[in-house]
Design a protein around this motif. Structure first.
Motif, PDB file in Angstrom:
ATOM      1  N   THR A   1       0.829  -1.206   0.000  1.00 17.47           N
ATOM      2  CA  THR A   1       0.000   0.000   0.000  1.00 17.47           C
ATOM      3  C   THR A   1       0.861   1.252   0.000  1.00 17.47           C
ATOM      4  OG1 THR A   1      -1.782  -1.141   1.154  1.00 17.47           O
ATOM      5  CG2 THR A   1      -1.768   1.262   1.286  1.00 17.47           C
ATOM      6  N   LEU A   2       1.918   1.256   0.804  1.00 17.30           N
ATOM      7  CA  LEU A   2       2.821   2.402   0.837  1.00 17.30           C
ATOM      8  C   LEU A   2       3.423   2.654  -0.537  1.00 17.30           C
ATOM      9  CD1 LEU A   2       4.695   1.785   4.218  1.00 17.30           C
ATOM     10  CD2 LEU A   2       3.126   3.661   3.713  1.00 17.30           C
ATOM     11  N   LYS A   3       3.850   1.609  -1.202  1.00 12.74           N
ATOM     12  CA  LYS A   3       4.477   1.772  -2.513  1.00 12.74           C
ATOM     13  C   LYS A   3       3.483   2.302  -3.539  1.00 12.74           C
ATOM     14  CE  LYS A   3       8.454  -1.218  -2.168  1.00 12.74           C
ATOM     15  NZ  LYS A   3       9.359  -2.102  -2.911  1.00 12.74           N
ATOM     16  N   ASN A   4       2.251   1.828  -3.484  1.00 11.44           N
ATOM     17  CA  ASN A   4       1.231   2.326  -4.407  1.00 11.44           C
ATOM     18  C   ASN A   4       0.981   3.815  -4.200  1.00 11.44           C
ATOM     19  OD1 ASN A   4       0.818  -0.147  -5.641  1.00 11.44           O
ATOM     20  ND2 ASN A   4      -0.860  -0.738  -4.293  1.00 11.44           N
ATOM     21  N   ARG A   5       0.912   4.235  -2.939  1.00 11.81           N
ATOM     22  CA  ARG A   5       0.665   5.651  -2.654  1.00 11.81           C
ATOM     23  C   ARG A   5       1.855   6.514  -3.054  1.00 11.81           C
ATOM     24  NH1 ARG A   5      -2.781   5.600   3.102  1.00 11.81           N
ATOM     25  NH2 ARG A   5      -4.440   4.256   2.297  1.00 11.81           N
ATOM     26  N   MET A   6       3.060   6.010  -2.823  1.00  5.92           N
ATOM     27  CA  MET A   6       4.242   6.785  -3.211  1.00  5.92           C
ATOM     28  C   MET A   6       4.339   6.923  -4.731  1.00  5.92           C
ATOM     29  SD  MET A   6       4.958   7.468  -0.230  1.00  5.92           S
ATOM     30  CE  MET A   6       6.179   8.686  -0.703  1.00  5.92           C
ATOM     31  N   ALA A   7       3.911   5.893  -5.449  1.00  2.57           N
ATOM     32  CA  ALA A   7       3.922   5.957  -6.916  1.00  2.57           C
ATOM     33  C   ALA A   7       3.012   7.077  -7.410  1.00  2.57           C
ATOM     34  CB  ALA A   7       3.500   4.620  -7.505  1.00  2.57           C
ATOM     35  N   CYS A   8       1.864   7.238  -6.763  1.00  6.62           N
ATOM     36  CA  CYS A   8       0.946   8.324  -7.145  1.00  6.62           C
ATOM     37  C   CYS A   8       1.551   9.696  -6.833  1.00  6.62           C
ATOM     38  CB  CYS A   8      -0.392   8.156  -6.436  1.00  6.62           C
ATOM     39  SG  CYS A   8      -1.340   6.726  -7.002  1.00  6.62           S
ATOM     40  N   LEU A   9       2.193   9.796  -5.691  1.00  9.77           N
ATOM     41  CA  LEU A   9       2.823  11.072  -5.331  1.00  9.77           C
ATOM     42  C   LEU A   9       3.991  11.391  -6.266  1.00  9.77           C
ATOM     43  CD1 LEU A   9       2.707  10.748  -1.442  1.00  9.77           C
ATOM     44  CD2 LEU A   9       1.556  12.507  -2.816  1.00  9.77           C
ATOM     45  N   ARG A  10       4.729  10.382  -6.697  1.00  9.56           N
ATOM     46  CA  ARG A  10       5.821  10.617  -7.660  1.00  9.56           C
ATOM     47  C   ARG A  10       5.261  11.060  -9.014  1.00  9.56           C
ATOM     48  NH1 ARG A  10       7.947   6.033  -5.034  1.00  9.56           N
ATOM     49  NH2 ARG A  10       9.662   6.654  -3.660  1.00  9.56           N
ATOM     50  N   TRP A  11       4.132  10.472  -9.386  1.00  7.53           N
ATOM     51  CA  TRP A  11       3.466  10.892 -10.623  1.00  7.53           C
ATOM     52  C   TRP A  11       3.112  12.374 -10.536  1.00  7.53           C
ATOM     53  CZ3 TRP A  11      -1.275  13.068 -11.621  1.00  7.53           C
ATOM     54  CH2 TRP A  11      -1.721  13.058 -12.949  1.00  7.53           C
ATOM     55  N   LEU A  12       2.538  12.793  -9.399  1.00  6.84           N
ATOM     56  CA  LEU A  12       2.187  14.199  -9.219  1.00  6.84           C
ATOM     57  C   LEU A  12       3.429  15.082  -9.252  1.00  6.84           C
ATOM     58  CD1 LEU A  12       0.113  16.421  -8.513  1.00  6.84           C
ATOM     59  CD2 LEU A  12       0.507  15.870  -6.088  1.00  6.84           C
ATOM     60  N   ALA A  13       4.483  14.633  -8.571  1.00  4.18           N
ATOM     61  CA  ALA A  13       5.716  15.417  -8.534  1.00  4.18           C
ATOM     62  C   ALA A  13       6.267  15.644  -9.938  1.00  4.18           C
ATOM     63  CB  ALA A  13       6.754  14.714  -7.659  1.00  4.18           C
ATOM     64  N   GLU A  14       6.177  14.624 -10.765  1.00  4.65           N
ATOM     65  CA  GLU A  14       6.662  14.756 -12.148  1.00  4.65           C
ATOM     66  C   GLU A  14       5.813  15.760 -12.922  1.00  4.65           C
ATOM     67  OE1 GLU A  14       7.283  12.030 -16.182  1.00  4.65           O
ATOM     68  OE2 GLU A  14       6.666  11.085 -14.295  1.00  4.65           O
ATOM     69  N   LYS A  15       4.508  15.728 -12.723  1.00  6.07           N
ATOM     70  CA  LYS A  15       3.613  16.618 -13.465  1.00  6.07           C
ATOM     71  C   LYS A  15       3.786  18.079 -13.060  1.00  6.07           C
ATOM     72  CE  LYS A  15       1.941  13.139 -15.657  1.00  6.07           C
ATOM     73  NZ  LYS A  15       2.482  12.856 -17.005  1.00  6.07           N
ATOM     74  N   ILE A  16       4.229  18.335 -11.832  1.00  7.03           N
ATOM     75  CA  ILE A  16       4.437  19.731 -11.417  1.00  7.03           C
ATOM     76  C   ILE A  16       5.891  20.157 -11.600  1.00  7.03           C
ATOM     77  CG2 ILE A  16       2.509  19.654  -9.787  1.00  7.03           C
ATOM     78  CD1 ILE A  16       4.527  19.430  -7.507  1.00  7.03           C
ATOM     79  N   GLY A  17       6.683  19.292 -12.218  1.00  6.85           N
ATOM     80  CA  GLY A  17       8.069  19.642 -12.517  1.00  6.85           C
ATOM     81  C   GLY A  17       8.988  19.634 -11.319  1.00  6.85           C
ATOM     82  N   ASN A  18       8.702  18.762 -10.340  1.00  7.17           N
ATOM     83  CA  ASN A  18       9.518  18.700  -9.129  1.00  7.17           C
ATOM     84  C   ASN A  18       9.780  17.239  -8.774  1.00  7.17           C
ATOM     85  OD1 ASN A  18      10.856  19.137  -6.749  1.00  7.17           O
ATOM     86  ND2 ASN A  18       9.092  19.961  -5.638  1.00  7.17           N
ATOM     87  N   LYS A  19      10.541  16.560  -9.642  1.00  3.26           N
ATOM     88  CA  LYS A  19      10.777  15.131  -9.456  1.00  3.26           C
ATOM     89  C   LYS A  19      11.475  14.801  -8.136  1.00  3.26           C
ATOM     90  CE  LYS A  19      10.933  13.756 -14.320  1.00  3.26           C
ATOM     91  NZ  LYS A  19      11.732  13.090 -15.381  1.00  3.26           N
ATOM     92  N   GLY A  20      12.215  15.755  -7.587  1.00  4.36           N
ATOM     93  CA  GLY A  20      12.928  15.516  -6.340  1.00  4.36           C
ATOM     94  C   GLY A  20      12.062  15.622  -5.102  1.00  4.36           C
ATOM     95  N   LEU A  21      10.786  15.936  -5.286  1.00  3.91           N
ATOM     96  CA  LEU A  21       9.884  16.113  -4.147  1.00  3.91           C
ATOM     97  C   LEU A  21       9.770  14.842  -3.305  1.00  3.91           C
ATOM     98  CD1 LEU A  21       7.687  17.666  -2.561  1.00  3.91           C
ATOM     99  CD2 LEU A  21       6.034  16.870  -4.285  1.00  3.91           C
ATOM    100  N   VAL A  22       9.681  13.692  -3.959  1.00  6.94           N
ATOM    101  CA  VAL A  22       9.465  12.427  -3.261  1.00  6.94           C
ATOM    102  C   VAL A  22      10.744  11.594  -3.347  1.00  6.94           C
ATOM    103  CG1 VAL A  22       8.030  10.374  -3.074  1.00  6.94           C
ATOM    104  CG2 VAL A  22       7.037  12.512  -3.926  1.00  6.94           C
TER     105      VAL A  22
END
Length: 296
Positions: free
Chosen positions: A73-94
């Motif tokens: 579950t943690l990995k699934n949620r982190m994958a979604c947050l990484r997707w968001l980080a990429e879309k806002i141009g901040n890949k280093g966020l997560v």
């Protein structure tokens, strides 16, 4: 709706990556993240996605760990947050899962996780679901792919008796990836004839049901039949296909032995075929289905 959630959902609606189910799951997880940000004391009514920092992510991870969420579950949620980080141009966020202290799941166990419909009373299934689970076993389809299967698209205008492949539409599949699966035997052709007769120009979702309604019914019937979420049918397809391509059983079925150099080459080639047919882009994932010759 909080400003942060509204802005995130706008990003989701502009970037429709993956199947409808993937998109819906991503939206649900990101909305949950916003809710948990608010409960942690962050001002989600005023924030935008660009305001997110590492401390926000760390707070979520700590909360979820404290609540005992599974690694999956943690990995699934982190994958979604990484997707968001990429879309806002901040890949280093997560940060990476290792840096966040999220452990690795044990994928390859050399245990046979397949299930076989031969031992299941298929008369307990409604007609559309009966054919969907048979498609999963015969072609290694995911549940959503088998539910949304449209023979008019999959056969590309060919009859089941002449088609040499079926085509999986991106909107049916995980990650929105098109792929082709070979038709190699008469049993597959006979099944495709039945599917064509029932679905016609439509799919294996009845006309009077939405996808969500049919998914709930699918889960209810397969749970009663004792085959759970039916993923074991994909395991059986992979194992049967491996035997067909190599001439010997995979380690998940027959155990580990030492391969000759020629057998190693054939093993690798078979895994490449099976990885593509299952809709994976990483060869290593075949170990989940087939096992590993190097694991005792």
């Amino acid at each position: 709706m909080k400003k942060l959630e509204h802005k995130i959902l706008q990003i989701c609606n502009r970037n429709r990556d993956g199947s409808h189910a993937t998109q819906a799951n991503r939206k649900a997880i990101l909305s949950l993240c916003v809710e948990h940000f608010g409960e942690a004391g962050y001002k989600t009514a005023e924030m935008t996605p660009q305001d997110l920092k590492g401390r926000h992510i760390n707070a979520l991870v700590k909360r979820w760990k404290d609540n005992g969420l599974s690694e999956a579950t943690l990995k699934n949620r982190m994958a979604c947050l990484r997707w968001l980080a990429e879309k806002i141009g901040n890949k280093g966020l997560v940060k990476s899962n290792d840096d966040l202290g999220i452990g690795r799941r044990e994928y390859v166990t050399n245990r046979d996780k397949s299930i076989n419909l031969a031992g299941v009373d298929k008369s307990q299934f409604s007609p559309h679901i009966a054919l969907s689970v048979e498609l999963q076993q015969a072609f290694g389809l995911r549940r959503e792919e088998a539910m949304k299967f449209m023979p008019s698209y999959a056969l590309g205008g060919h009859s089941p008796m002449s088609a040499d492949k079926i085509m999986i539409k991106p909107s049916w599949s995980k990650g929105g990836r098109y792929r082709e699966i070979p038709v190699t035997n008469q049993a597959q052709r006979d099944l495709l004839l039945k599917v064509q007769a029932l679905a016609g120009s439509g799919s294996l979702i009845p006309n009077d049901r939405s996808y969500r309604e049919h998914k709930n019914r699918f889960e209810y019937e397969t749970r009663l039949a004792g085959i759970g979420q039916t993923h074991g049918l994909r395991h059986l397809y992979a194992q049967d296909r491996y035997h067909q391509l190599t001439g010997w059983q995979c380690p998940a079925v027959a155990g580990v032995r030492k391969l000759t150099d020629d057998e190693k080459a054939k093993d690798l080639e078979a895994r490449q075929h099976i990885s593509h047919e299952l809709g994976h882009n990483r060869l290593s994932v075949t170990g989940i289905y087939l096992g590993s010759w190097g694991r005792q």
